[in-house]
Structures are given as C-alpha cells and as structure tokens.
Design a protein around this motif. Structure first.
Motif, mmCIF file in Angstrom:
data_model
loop_
_atom_site.group_PDB
_atom_site.id
_atom_site.type_symbol
_atom_site.label_atom_id
_atom_site.label_comp_id
_atom_site.label_asym_id
_atom_site.label_seq_id
_atom_site.Cartn_x
_atom_site.Cartn_y
_atom_site.Cartn_z
ATOM 1 N N UNK A 55 25.716 -29.453 12.903
ATOM 2 C CA UNK A 55 24.424 -29.306 11.762
ATOM 3 C C UNK A 55 23.128 -29.520 12.529
ATOM 4 N N UNK A 56 23.014 -30.541 13.391
ATOM 5 C CA UNK A 56 21.692 -30.963 14.077
ATOM 6 C C UNK A 56 21.502 -29.799 15.164
ATOM 7 N N UNK A 57 22.495 -29.237 15.762
ATOM 8 C CA UNK A 57 22.382 -28.467 16.981
ATOM 9 C C UNK A 57 21.727 -27.036 16.347
ATOM 10 N N UNK A 58 22.411 -26.649 15.095
ATOM 11 C CA UNK A 58 22.169 -25.511 14.490
ATOM 12 C C UNK A 58 20.603 -25.555 13.875
ATOM 13 N N UNK A 59 20.325 -26.586 13.515
ATOM 14 C CA UNK A 59 18.831 -26.806 12.772
ATOM 15 C C UNK A 59 17.970 -26.603 14.198
ATOM 16 N N UNK A 108 13.749 -19.753 15.970
ATOM 17 C CA UNK A 108 14.011 -18.475 15.132
ATOM 18 C C UNK A 108 15.022 -17.708 15.880
ATOM 19 N N UNK A 109 16.051 -18.335 16.352
ATOM 20 C CA UNK A 109 17.297 -17.803 16.935
ATOM 21 C C UNK A 109 18.496 -17.604 15.768
ATOM 22 N N UNK A 110 19.267 -16.538 15.837
ATOM 23 C CA UNK A 110 20.353 -16.383 14.937
ATOM 24 C C UNK A 110 21.377 -17.548 15.370
#
Length: 309
Positions: free
Chosen positions: A21-25, A31-33
């Motif tokens: 979750x932290x990496x995704x955030x 602004x990457x998908x």
C-alpha cells in the motif's frame, strides 16, 4: 500535433500488504499507473491478461521465489523489465538477479520508500533511452536497406570541397560507374577518373559547394558515356551542422536515346509530309494552269465566233 506521452504502468508484486500500500501510494504521487499483486501467482495471473512497463518484484514471496517468477514470465512469453525488492543481507542475491536481467534493486531499509520513486524513475528513463536507441537503429537499418537496394545511384562524401573523400556508394552507383565499391570508398573524387577531368560538369557542381539539381554526363570505368539526372544535397547532424554531401543520380541514358530517336523520327516524318505537300501542290498548280489556259482559249474562240455573226 504530437500526442501526449503515454503514462507508464508499474506492477508491484509483494506479499507484505502494508508495504505494498505504501509503495503504491509513493508511485501514484509521481502520476504513474500502478497495479499490485499480493503473491507470485496473482502477479503471473495479472500479467497473462495485462501488460506493464516495469515490474517491482519482492525477491522472497511466500509462494514463489523471485528467480522462479522471472523464469515463469519467460515461459509464458511475457518478459518485462524488473527491479528486485529485497531485505537487508540479501544484496548478494539481488546482484545475482541483476545478472539475470534486473535493472536495479531496492533494499528494505528505513529510507526504502524515499528511494522507490527515484530508482523507478531512473529505470523508466533507461528503458526510454534504450527504446529510442533501438528505434533509431531500426530506422538506420531500414534506411541502409532501402539505399542498398535502390535503383538510384547514391554517393556520400565528406564535406571538404572541391575534392571530398568518398565515404559510401551503393551497388547502383557501382553499377552505374563500373567501379567496385571497395575501389571507391576512402579515395578522393579527383582520384576517380569518372569525376576528374572527364566530368567537368560534376567538378563545377562540387566547386560551387551548394545544393544542385540537374543533368550531367559521366564516363564509367569502361569509358562508356552515361547521362544522369539527380541532385547534390548537404547531410546535417541533429545540431544542424553539415557532415556529408550526398549525391543521388538516376541513369537516363536510355531514356535520352529514345527521346532523340523520337525527335529524329518526328523530324523525318515532318520532312516527308512537307515533301509530299510540295509535290502535290506543284501538280495541282500545273493542272490549274492547264485548265486556265484551255478556259481562256475557249473564251477567245467564243468571242471570235460571236463577232462574225
């Protein structure tokens, strides 16, 4: 109008739910998908139906090891650039994975999340440069193939005028002049008889040192006279500096010969028609003279008869 750059898609495969979750955030802030998978099986399943520009892969997943995951990707024909995520003390294993193709690796330290966007950005920039280089090489190979197989004779020289060095000739140019490519490349134009005193037109074009379009006459290695049509243009580098001269020449000898034959035939036909018209008109003129003479004679006879009555 140029289209907007496509937003990269990054797949993160890690079995630590909190960390993922932290990496995704952190990645979405750039602004990457971002797509995520909590296991190796889930990551492989996602890639079977989707594509990503970059993979962040935990080296030690609960269901599969990192190297097995990469091998599985190759088996299903979906290779993807990847970065390894590893724990402290596993750097040697990460280096081994880089030998297997990993672009970089991230170690789960206290500053791990700060480095994730930096490393990902560097990897994406590297991939973009490699993509552009591959495209440029492809275009260069395509251009070379087209020029090599072209029926138009191509000559590329250095920029030193009026006697540049020959840097390249294609097969059509070698055939046109009768000189093998290896006999031309590396020589000065003045050393090749075709472009020396036997072709003053070409020398004048070179001395002028500016783009040219027109016709000129060449003499090949066997002395054959060839009439060519073409042009001379400067070749520029990306910064706009001239680095070569390029001449493209098309052999129009046969076409010129046919045009001359057509003109000769046309001229002969015009002369024949003129001669026939002259003869026909001459005969007609003679007949008219005779008719006029007879008519005058008849009129004179009729006047004489009338006067006697």
């Amino acid at each position: 109008m140029e289209s907007a750059a496509r937003t990269p898609t990054i797949l993160v495969v890690d079995d630590d739910e909190g960390l993922i979750v932290l990496i995704e955030s952190a990645l979405r802030r750039e602004n990457w998908n971002v797509a995520t998978a909590g296991s190796g099986a889930a990551g492989l399943a996602w890639l079977r139906n989707n594509s990503a520009d970059l993979l962040l892969l935990d080296l030690k997943l609960s269901d599969i090891e990192g190297k097995e995951f990469i091998a599985a990707l190759a088996d299903v024909g979906r290779p993807i650039p990847f970065i390894i995520i590893t724990g402290q003390g596993d750097e040697r294993v990460a280096v081994d994975m880089m030998k297997r193709g990993a672009l970089d690796y991230l170690v789960k330290t206290i500053n791990f999340l700060e480095f994730v966007p930096v490393v990902v950005r560097g990897a994406l920039e590297t991939l973009e440069k490699e993509k552009r280089l591959a495209l440029a090489e492809k275009q260069a190979r395509l251009s070379e193939t087209v020029v090599e197989q072209s029926y138009t004779a191509v000559l590329i020289t250095s920029v030193e005028m009026p006697d540049p060095e020959i840097n390249y000739v294609n097969p059509a140019f070698a055939q046109l002049t009768g000189f093998a490519a290896e006999k031309l490349i590396g020589r000065r134009l003045s050393e090749v008889e075709t472009f020396g005193k036997r072709c003053p037109q070409f020398q004048r074009v070179l001395v002028a040192g500016r783009p040219w379009i027109g016709e000129l006459t060449l003499h090949g290695a066997n002395g054959a006279r060839r009439i060519v049509q073409g042009g001379l243009i400067p070749v520029l580098d990306p910064q706009g500096r001239q680095i070569h001269w390029a001449a493209n020449l098309h052999d129009i000898t046969e076409r010129t010969r046919l045009e001359e034959e057509v003109l000769a035939v046309t001229d002969r036909e015009q002369q024949r028609i003129a001669h026939e018209l002259h003869d026909s008109l001459g005969q007609l003129h003679t007949v008219l003279e005779i008719h006029c003479f007879l008519l005058l004679k008849n009129l004179a006879s009729e006047d004489l008869t009338a006067s006697r009555e």
